[in-house]
Design an enzyme around this catalytic site. Structure first.
Site, PDB file in Angstrom:
ATOM      1  CB  VAL A 149      -0.859   0.060   1.282  1.00 33.34           C
ATOM      2  CG1 VAL A 149      -1.764   1.267   1.268  1.00 33.34           C
ATOM      3  CG2 VAL A 149      -1.627  -1.221   1.452  1.00 33.34           C
ATOM      4  CB  ALA A 150       2.323   3.276   1.945  1.00 34.43           C
ATOM      5  CB  SER A 151       7.327   1.638   0.172  1.00 36.89           C
ATOM      6  OG  SER A 151       8.533   1.078   0.572  1.00 36.89           O
TER       7      SER A 151
ATOM      8  CE  LYS B 261       4.869   1.816  10.711  1.00 40.90           C
ATOM      9  NZ  LYS B 261       4.495   3.091  11.346  1.00 40.90           N
TER      10      LYS B 261
ATOM     11  CG  ASP C 233       5.859  11.630  12.587  1.00 40.46           C
ATOM     12  OD1 ASP C 233       6.272  12.603  11.931  1.00 40.46           O
ATOM     13  OD2 ASP C 233       6.089  10.453  12.275  1.00 40.46           O
TER      14      ASP C 233
ATOM     15  CB  ALA D 152       7.241   0.413   8.355  1.00 47.34           C
ATOM     16  CD  GLN D 153       7.414  -2.582   1.021  1.00 47.27           C
ATOM     17  OE1 GLN D 153       8.469  -1.965   0.868  1.00 47.27           O
ATOM     18  NE2 GLN D 153       7.087  -3.619   0.275  1.00 47.27           N
ATOM     19  CB  VAL D 154       1.779  -0.236   4.959  1.00 45.28           C
ATOM     20  CG1 VAL D 154       0.357  -0.624   5.351  1.00 45.28           C
ATOM     21  CG2 VAL D 154       2.445   0.538   6.100  1.00 45.28           C
TER      22      VAL D 154
HETATM   23  N1  LIG Z   1      -3.924   1.426   9.168  1.00 44.71           N
HETATM   24  C1  LIG Z   1      -3.670   1.871   7.934  1.00 44.71           C
HETATM   25  N2  LIG Z   1      -4.634   1.912   6.996  1.00 44.71           N
HETATM   26  C2  LIG Z   1      -4.371   2.358   5.752  1.00 44.71           C
HETATM   27  N3  LIG Z   1      -3.163   2.793   5.334  1.00 44.71           N
HETATM   28  C3  LIG Z   1      -2.165   2.792   6.206  1.00 44.71           C
HETATM   29  C4  LIG Z   1      -2.355   2.323   7.551  1.00 44.71           C
HETATM   30  N4  LIG Z   1      -1.172   2.440   8.194  1.00 44.71           N
HETATM   31  C5  LIG Z   1      -0.306   2.947   7.313  1.00 44.71           C
HETATM   32  N5  LIG Z   1      -0.872   3.160   6.108  1.00 44.71           N
HETATM   33  C6  LIG Z   1      -0.241   3.716   4.915  1.00 44.71           C
HETATM   34  O1  LIG Z   1       1.130   3.459   4.965  1.00 44.71           O
HETATM   35  C7  LIG Z   1       1.892   4.671   5.030  1.00 44.71           C
HETATM   36  C8  LIG Z   1       3.114   4.487   5.922  1.00 44.71           C
HETATM   37  O2  LIG Z   1       2.705   4.082   7.210  1.00 44.71           O
HETATM   38  P1  LIG Z   1       3.363   4.729   8.488  1.00 44.71           P
HETATM   39  O3  LIG Z   1       3.250   6.194   8.407  1.00 44.71           O
HETATM   40  O4  LIG Z   1       2.762   4.086   9.665  1.00 44.71           O
HETATM   41  O5  LIG Z   1       4.872   4.251   8.283  1.00 44.71           O
HETATM   42  P2  LIG Z   1       6.231   4.944   8.723  1.00 44.71           P
HETATM   43  O6  LIG Z   1       7.338   4.159   8.154  1.00 44.71           O
HETATM   44  O7  LIG Z   1       6.231   5.126  10.197  1.00 44.71           O
HETATM   45  O8  LIG Z   1       6.142   6.309   8.015  1.00 44.71           O
HETATM   46  P3  LIG Z   1       6.961   7.601   8.310  1.00 44.71           P
HETATM   47  O9  LIG Z   1       7.719   7.820   7.060  1.00 44.71           O
HETATM   48  O10 LIG Z   1       5.899   8.611   8.537  1.00 44.71           O
HETATM   49  O11 LIG Z   1       7.808   7.355   9.505  1.00 44.71           O
HETATM   50  C9  LIG Z   1       0.916   5.710   5.525  1.00 44.71           C
HETATM   51  O12 LIG Z   1       1.256   6.994   5.103  1.00 44.71           O
HETATM   52  C10 LIG Z   1      -0.386   5.227   4.900  1.00 44.71           C
HETATM   53  O13 LIG Z   1      -0.491   5.644   3.560  1.00 44.71           O
END
Ligand SMILES: Nc1ncnc2c1ncn2[C@@H]1O[C@H](COP(=O)(O)OP(=O)(O)OP(=O)(O)O)[C@@H](O)[C@H]1O
Ligand SMILES: [Mg+2]
Lengths: 115, 452
Positions: free
Chosen positions: B113-115, B147, B281, B119-121
């Site tokens: 969904v996102a990287s 995540k 954040d 982390a990668q989701v």
């Molecule tokens: N519960 C969720 N439902 C839908 N999308 C999500 C969810 N959790 C995360 N995502 C998607 O994944 C992306 C990255 O998640 P998250 O922000 O938790 O990761 P991170 O690695 O901590 O990011 P950051 O770069 O902000 O530190 C989010 O911006 C969002 O688009």
């Protein structure tokens, strides 16, 4: 705690409703000030606070009327925060147990695979 | 470590050299030159991986320290990191649970969904109904977000921070960057990153947030599914919605952006003033607006804490902002650990007075970021140490303002704090301990007479 204080002020206001014209004027000013209640300095702040207490007073009035009719009143219908906090803590503990239990399963699985 | 040091220096140099033509070999206008180099820095940071991407995010919320071009460029990096192949993510899951993703969840989607930086989701669905820490049961088949910490992220970030720190120490010794202390910035960074690397911590905050906002149906956070979560894998509800850079679509989908902006800002004030725990954040990728007109908070990796004492002092500083009273702002800031040396007080007070007078935009709304960041800058210029909690709160407020203004440009963030400051100061007035402090002895004596 905040609510108790507000209730206290409200009750005081209710019992002094007729007496204190000055306060009523403050409420009116506070209401007019709307969200801007504080920017006008300390006086405006007091007006704003008075308006908030007046709002609480209306709630209190409604509650008293409701109680007279034998209905449940809003302040009692609200869940007890201490009770809710406890319920949350129990939920949190359960979450931790779920987590540890699955960790244990993983360890067992690994040990089995290692045999 | 020595070779990584060379890689870092090499990558930065290569990107900067590549930017020379765009910068007109130093002859273009200052703005174009800065923009070209800012872009080069961002590309270099992206090449260098997680630690630098996080550092970039930190820069993106520090317009007080860095140029506008650099801040804008770093903002564009926030969430766009090249994804890892699914197999690498599956390997982490396997290592954490000694199971395949398909054994843990009903489905697991290999397309991320996102990287993000750490982390990668991935999407998945719940295999068995689960009762979360708070709220109703999540039924079988509930959409999930998984995540997963990028493999090696922890180690490589720690190593990179160590290198960056030693470089920063040298820069600090050269003292050309006087105003800001790169070593302190990196130390702050290292400690937040460390905390972010254990996802269980983040999960607990998410659940707590759901509980704190249980009476507010407009503010939601994903709830955690604990049996399939570990330090490196967090399983939570999938939130559907629009990012703040997709607002046109959100509006078309019937979202009331004005109401959400006000509500979102109010929710933040509630976190600060009522709970003393706040999401620190809030960059735009960590916030969704959903089709049913709610705000979904994501990513509780960084959380700020305030004691009730601190909350009271912050309330007073906020009131000072409302009353434009520099004296009050300084008095209560001192209680928060901002100690202005005696010979600087007059200068700081004067600067603060100017800031307080100039925090209005042409449309009459208050500009918190201008005030808050200006204040930090002013303290920096006068060699005042800024306690990290204080800086974090001001930055967070400024970010919330930015986010809220993205939703609704005319919003006045200070306005949303007023009901809280009014309530808290009102409460303090009614607090028996404080009344006791304030009511003059004569009145106390009179009261004793009456009661006796
Ligand atoms: N519960 C969720 N439902 C839908 N999308 C999500 C969810 N959790 C995360 N995502 C998607 O994944 C992306 C990255 O998640 P998250 O922000 O938790 O990761 P991170 O690695 O901590 O990011 P950051 O770069 O902000 O530190 C989010 O911006 C969002 O688009
Ligand atoms: Mg994020």
């Amino acid at each position: 705690m905040t609510d108790d204080v507000m209730r206290f002020f409200a009750a005081w206001m209710l019992t002094h409703e007729v007496a204190d014209e000055g306060l009523k004027a403050a409420v009116l000013r506070g209401d007019e000030g709307g969200a801007d209640g504080m920017s006008g300095g300390p006086d405006a702040f007091v007006d704003g606070l008075a308006a908030m207490v007046a709002e609480e007073k209306e709630n209190l009035k409604r509650d008293l009327e409701a109680r007279a009719r034998g209905e449940k009143v809003s302040i009692e219908a609200e869940p007890d925060p201490a009770f809710e906090e406890l319920r949350f803590e129990v939920g949190e503990l359960r979450g931790r147990l779920d987590n540890i239990e699955s960790l244990l399963e993983t360890l067992v699985r690994r040990a089995d695979a290692g045999k | 470590m020595a070779s990584r040091r060379l890689t870092i220096a090499g990558t930065v140099l290569r990107r900067l050299i590549a930017a020379l033509p765009a910068a007109g070999f130093g002859l273009a206008s200052a703005h174009r030159r800065r923009a070209a180099f800012a872009r080069a820095w961002r590309l270099a940071f992206e090449d260098l991986g997680p630690a630098f991407i996080k550092l970039g995010q930190l820069i993106s919320v520090r317009p007080d320290e860095f140029s506008d071009e650099l801040v804008a460029e770093m903002q564009s990096m926030q969430d766009a990191v090249p994804p890892l192949p699914a197999e690498a993510i599956r390997a982490v899951i396997r290592a954490e649970f000694a199971r395949e993703p398909e054994e843990l969840w009903a489905t697991f989607d290999d397309v991320p969904v996102a990287s993000a930086s750490i982390a990668q989701v991935h999407r998945a669905t719940l295999a068995r109904a689960y009762t979360p820490v708070w709220g109703t049961e999540l039924p079988t088949g509930t959409a999930l977000a998984i995540k997963v910490v990028r493999p090696g992220a922890a180690e490589s970030i720690r190593a990179d921070v160590a290198i960056a720190r030693s470089l920063a120490e040298r820069v600090a010794r050269m003292r050309f960057a006087r105003r800001f202390d790169p070593v302190a910035l990196l130390d702050e960074f290292a400690s937040t990153v460390d905390r972010e690397l254990d996802l269980r911590q983040e999960g607990r905050f998410a659940d707590r947030f759901t509980f704190d906002f249980r009476d507010d149906p407009k503010v939601v956070a994903p709830r955690i599914v604990w049996p399939t979560s570990t330090a490196r894998v967090l399983t939570m509800e999938f939130m559907t919605g629009w990012r703040l850079n997709q607002l046109e679509e959100a509006r078309a989908g019937g979202v009331d952006c004005y109401a959400l902006a006000v509500h979102g800002a109010t929710a933040f004030m509630r976190q600060v003033f009522v709970y003393g725990r706040y999401h620190a954040d809030l960059h735009p990728a960590n916030l969704f607006v959903t089709p049913d007109n709610t705000i979904a908070y994501l990513d509780f990796g960084i959380v700020g804490f305030l004691t009730s004492e601190e909350r009271m002092n912050i309330t007073q500083v906020m009131a000072a902002l409302v009353y434009r009273d520099p004296e009050r702002a300084l008095t209560y800031s001192a209680n928060l650990g901002v100690h202005v040396p005696a010979d600087r007080v007059a200068t700081v007070r004067e600067g603060l007075g100017e800031l307080l007078g100039g925090t209005f935009r042409p449309d009459g709304t208050r500009d918190f970021a201008h005030f808050g960041l200006g204040f930090l800058k002013l303290l920096g210029e006068n060699n005042v140490q800024i306690p990290s909690g204080y800086g974090l709160l001001i930055k967070s407020l400024a970010t919330v303002e930015g986010v809220a203004r993205a939703l609704y440009p005319e919003i006045d963030i200070v306005e949303t704090a007023k009901p809280f400051t009014t309530r808290i100061l009102g409460q303090a007035m009614g607090d028996p301990a404080r009344l006791h402090e304030r009511i003059p002895a004569a009145i106390r004596a009179a009261m004793r007479e009456l009661v006796a």
